[in-house]
Design a protein around this motif. Structure first.
Motif: not given
Length: 144
Positions: A4, A67, A69, A78-80, A90, A92, A94
């Motif tokens: 990250r 996404l 949240y 955070t989001w994915e 992919g 991720h 924050t």
């Protein structure tokens, strides 16, 4: 998605004011470079986005992704990635806010995976460019 990239900036405002700007996803095209459209698809009980679709121009490529949240008050979001795009497989991210003495340190952390094979150093450089642009845009928008 172990690697990250993160960076921080100090904004002269309180956490609540900054998080209100971060939470207004549909306004991002007005201040976040590279964001073409943000559409909130579902909100949580707090009225903030639970799911959204993002369309962006990320330099050499553009994509649209879905996404999800998770909000922790005005301290963190955070989001994915829940719907991959044609390039992004992919994601991720924050935003973490820490208020101190009338200003707030905003830390943005991001990890992105793409379909195209990419050297780690090149990928992190791209993530860093996205992060720095977003943080500078957020600071200008909140303080301006």
């Amino acid at each position: 998605m172990a690697d990250r990239t993160s960076s921080s900036i100090t904004v002269k405002a309180g956490k609540a004011e900054i998080m209100a700007v971060i939470a207004d996803l549909e306004a991002y095209p007005g201040w976040a470079s590279g964001i073409r459209e943000f559409t909130v698809q579902e909100t949580g009980v707090d009225g903030r986005a639970a799911r959204a679709r993002l369309t962006f121009d990320g330099g050499p490529f553009s994509d649209t992704v879905g996404l999800a949240y998770t909000w922790e008050g005005d301290d963190r979001v955070t989001w994915e990635l829940v719907e991959p795009g044609t390039v992004v497989t992919g994601l991720h991210g924050t935003y973490a806010l820490a208020e101190e003495g009338g200003a707030t340190e905003v830390t943005y952390e991001l990890a992105v995976d793409v379909r195209i094979p990419m050297i780690g150093m090149v990928k992190r450089k791209g993530e860093k460019r996205i992060i720095d642009s977003a943080l500078k845009g957020l600071k200008r928008h909140v303080e301006g």
